[in-house]
Design a protein around this motif. Structure first.
Motif, PDB file in Angstrom:
ATOM      1  N   ASP A 194       5.573   6.588   2.305  1.00 32.39           N
ATOM      2  CA  ASP A 194       6.609   5.555   2.202  1.00 32.39           C
ATOM      3  C   ASP A 194       6.864   5.167   0.754  1.00 32.39           C
ATOM      4  OD1 ASP A 194       4.417   4.005   1.504  1.00 32.39           O
ATOM      5  OD2 ASP A 194       4.440   2.788   3.330  1.00 32.39           O
ATOM      6  N   ALA A 195       6.215   5.864  -0.182  1.00 35.31           N
ATOM      7  CA  ALA A 195       6.374   5.657  -1.629  1.00 35.31           C
ATOM      8  C   ALA A 195       5.951   4.259  -2.080  1.00 35.31           C
ATOM      9  CB  ALA A 195       7.795   5.958  -2.096  1.00 35.31           C
ATOM     10  N   GLY A 196       5.090   3.609  -1.298  1.00 34.42           N
ATOM     11  CA  GLY A 196       4.468   2.378  -1.777  1.00 34.42           C
ATOM     12  C   GLY A 196       4.997   1.076  -1.220  1.00 34.42           C
ATOM     13  N   LEU A 238      13.911  -1.672   2.558  1.00 36.31           N
ATOM     14  CA  LEU A 238      14.747  -2.748   2.021  1.00 36.31           C
ATOM     15  C   LEU A 238      14.500  -2.858   0.517  1.00 36.31           C
ATOM     16  CD1 LEU A 238      14.145  -5.516   4.727  1.00 36.31           C
ATOM     17  CD2 LEU A 238      16.128  -3.999   4.526  1.00 36.31           C
ATOM     18  N   PRO A 239      15.523  -3.202  -0.264  1.00 41.22           N
ATOM     19  CA  PRO A 239      15.345  -3.244  -1.721  1.00 41.22           C
ATOM     20  C   PRO A 239      14.502  -4.396  -2.228  1.00 41.22           C
ATOM     21  CG  PRO A 239      17.541  -4.007  -1.132  1.00 41.22           C
ATOM     22  CD  PRO A 239      16.915  -3.481   0.131  1.00 41.22           C
ATOM     23  N   ASP A 289      13.106   5.032   0.649  1.00 42.79           N
ATOM     24  CA  ASP A 289      11.766   5.266   1.198  1.00 42.79           C
ATOM     25  C   ASP A 289      11.411   4.090   2.109  1.00 42.79           C
ATOM     26  OD1 ASP A 289      10.642   7.845   0.185  1.00 42.79           O
ATOM     27  OD2 ASP A 289      11.138   6.953  -1.746  1.00 42.79           O
ATOM     28  N   GLY A 290      10.163   3.636   2.104  1.00 44.34           N
ATOM     29  CA  GLY A 290       9.795   2.511   2.952  1.00 44.34           C
ATOM     30  C   GLY A 290       9.385   2.887   4.358  1.00 44.34           C
ATOM     31  N   ALA A 323       0.875  -1.173   0.000  1.00 48.10           N
ATOM     32  CA  ALA A 323       0.000   0.000   0.000  1.00 48.10           C
ATOM     33  C   ALA A 323       0.909   1.219   0.000  1.00 48.10           C
ATOM     34  CB  ALA A 323      -0.927   0.022   1.211  1.00 48.10           C
ATOM     35  N   ILE A 324       0.354   2.370  -0.339  1.00 43.36           N
ATOM     36  CA  ILE A 324       1.106   3.621  -0.248  1.00 43.36           C
ATOM     37  C   ILE A 324       0.741   4.255   1.087  1.00 43.36           C
ATOM     38  CG2 ILE A 324       1.632   5.830  -1.330  1.00 43.36           C
ATOM     39  CD1 ILE A 324       0.554   4.663  -3.964  1.00 43.36           C
TER      40      ILE A 324
END
Length: 576
Positions: free
Chosen positions: A153-155, A160-161, A124-125, A100-101
């Motif tokens: 959180d940009a989605g 973590l990548p 982000d995150g 979710a964003i």
């Protein structure tokens, strides 16, 4: 239609009735002047607001934050509403995880009629506090000034990548979260105050600066002013360059890959920093431990000639020839195997010896960039058991990496990931901001000269392209501020504490183009966080004018060198 470049001395006479095409030079008087925002008072208690609603949006909570609960510097932030929620909740078909964003909005009781979208850094995150504070040790913020502010959180909900195995999460991180959040945020403001924002702004540094650059290019219809800090607007290439730089350092004889600082030790860096100062400090007219005339320094300082070459063992006061060659390869811009620079050169500056500089050159390639390049900027991402970061070895990835392949993959697509990393992360046509320009919008960009991860020279190249695209008139809607000595977003041997949001607002809404921005050092006793890298010889509250490129702060020849009034912004004789 034939268009002519009108001398500035004749603008006031010639501008009446003149219509310019999108590709023609724009004159300041021809650009629209946007109206100033009007303040309002939140009409009710936060808990008594009407139910805030928007499609595909869940509001988790609305609460009152009392005056003084948050502070900026030593000042209280006023009472406001905190709204938390999420948009577009879904289960990924790629990794089975929930996405979710996530966002929070802060709506001041005393609202100034403005909206600010806060771009956050790193991967982000995390939904960081929506306050819109910029610059080192900030003592003001958008929230304190009365803006309604959103942060997200940009989605994805962890920094973590591994989120990048989901194709939509990649796109949200790159640009689509902003497109999704913006209309929702403006609707929430309308529902809360009974009207939408008069003026809208976007601000961020590092990856947040990238978000801001993307907003300037993609979403100019939604924003009036863009404040960009240390823009990693070509972040995938910068991250690959960071890995390439680590490999160059590791190639220096006797370097321990597990302790990469052994390639170019702190003592050796301090020696080089002193050599740079010896050649460049007084190029701005003052011997003050700062290099204002950055371009002249690059033409004057030579690593090969101005730093002693070790005759025998390295002792911290010389560099071996292999060291010099490796450092030059990095600062000239790392290359692919055919010798082409794929990111950017970096300037020699006093901050080469700072802790921040060393972290970005030694630790970040292994601990940060490896995962980002492998998973977010690779197409397809590297295979990873159960999409679990614990199964990824960053050091192994870096030392085995083929730089040509990494560069190729940031431009690659496939059936599942149909936008390349460079497509979803970078602003399209960043040298063309005509939509923002033609509506009367403005952009201000700042970047530390000693930034070791995103090169200030990359930003300079962008600004020069923007200027060329506007026939030498980019400064009528855009400004670029190189900040001498400053590291990544803040810190370093610099005056890094400043308010660039207020002059941006004055430019957007009153037509008051900034001539300079005053910045302060953060020595002992500073109202905000103290910068431990400030030299003891400086006044703890040293001030300097930050000058819009290509102007440089030159000493007037008299006056206290710790005071901004002793300096003036002038164009160097060699400026382009």
């Amino acid at each position: 239609m034939r268009c002519f470049l009108i001398p500035r001395s004749l603008m006031s006479v010639a501008i009446a009735g003149l219509t310019l095409s999108a590709s023609a030079p724009h004159l300041a008087a021809a650009l629209p002047q946007l109206q100033e925002a009007s303040p309002s008072v939140l009409p009710s208690r936060c808990e008594d607001l009407p139910s805030l609603m928007f499609p595909n949006t869940v509001i988790a909570s609305v609460e009152t934050i009392a005056n003084g609960t948050l502070t900026q510097g030593n000042q209280n932030i006023g009472e406001h509403c905190l709204v938390k929620g999420g948009m577009n909740q879904r289960i990924s078909q790629s990794d089975g995880k929930s996405y979710a964003i996530g966002f929070e909005m802060r709506l001041p009781k005393q609202w100034n009629g403005r909206f600010l979208h806060q771009g956050n850094g790193g991967l982000d995150g995390v939904v960081k506090t929506a306050e819109g504070a910029m610059g080192g040790g900030p003592i003001t913020s958008a929230l304190m000034q009365g803006f309604a502010v959103i942060s997200s959180d940009a989605g994805h909900d962890r920094g973590l990548p591994t989120f990048a195995y989901d194709p939509q999460a990649r796109l949200d991180y790159g640009y689509q979260a902003v497109a999704t959040l913006t209309p929702m945020a403006k609707s929430m403001i309308n529902q809360a105050y009974g009207r939408g924002p008069d003026r809208s702004y976007f601000a961020g540094c590092s990856n947040g600066g990238r978000h801001a650059m993307v907003a300037a290019a993609r979403y100019a219809d939604d924003y009036d002013g863009i404040l960009v800090g240390a823009p990693g607007y070509r972040l995938p290439l910068a991250a690959v360059a960071s890995i390439a730089g680590a490999k160059v350092y590791a190639s220096i004889p006797d370097t321990d890959k597990n302790e990469l600082s052994s390639a170019f030790t702190p003592a050796e860096r301090r020696h080089v920093s002193q050599a740079i100062l010896a050649k460049c400090d007084e190029l701005d007219g003052a011997k003050d431990g700062m290099i204002q005339n950055v371009k002249a320094c690059q033409a004057t300082f030579s690593l090969q000639k101005d730093v002693a070459t070790c005759d025998s063992d390295r002792d911290g006061h010389c560099l071996s020839q292999p060291q010099k060659n490796a450092i030059e390869r990095i600062f000239n811009g790392v290359t692919t195997s055919d010798g082409k620079v794929f990111y950017s050169p970096f300037p020699y500056d006093v901050g080469i010896s700072s802790k921040d500089h060393m972290m970005w050159e030694y630790s970040a390639p292994i601990q940060r960039d490896s995962g980002a390049v492998a998973m977010i900027f690779n197409t397809p991402p590297v295979p990873l058991e159960d999409f679990n970061i614990r199964h990824f070895n960053g050091a192994e990835f870096v030392w085995k990496a083929n730089i040509d392949e990494l560069v190729s993959k940031v431009y690659a697509t496939n059936g599942e990931y149909d936008e390349s990393a460079m497509a979803f992360m970078s602003p399209p046509s960043p040298e063309d901001l005509s939509t923002l320009r033609d509506k009367g919008g403005k952009v201000m960009v700042y970047h530390g000269v000693s930034d070791a991860i995103f090169s200030v020279q990359d930003t300079e190249t962008w600004f020069n392209a923007l200027d060329a695209n506007n026939h030498g008139h980019a400064d009528e809607f855009a400004q670029f501020y190189p900040i001498p000595g400053m590291g990544h977003c803040r810190g370093g041997q610099s005056t890094d504490q400043f308010d660039m949001l207020s002059p941006l607002v004055a430019w957007v809404e009153k037509g008051e183009k900034p001539e300079q921005v005053i910045a302060t050092a953060r020595g002992l006793g500073n109202e905000g966080e103290v910068n431990e890298e400030i030299p003891a010889s400086w006044n703890a509250a040293r001030t300097r004018p930050l000058c819009p490129y290509p102007k440089v702060a030159f000493y007037k020849g008299e006056g206290n060198i710790d005071v901004a009034d002793s300096f003036m912004c002038e164009r160097p004789a060699h400026a382009m």
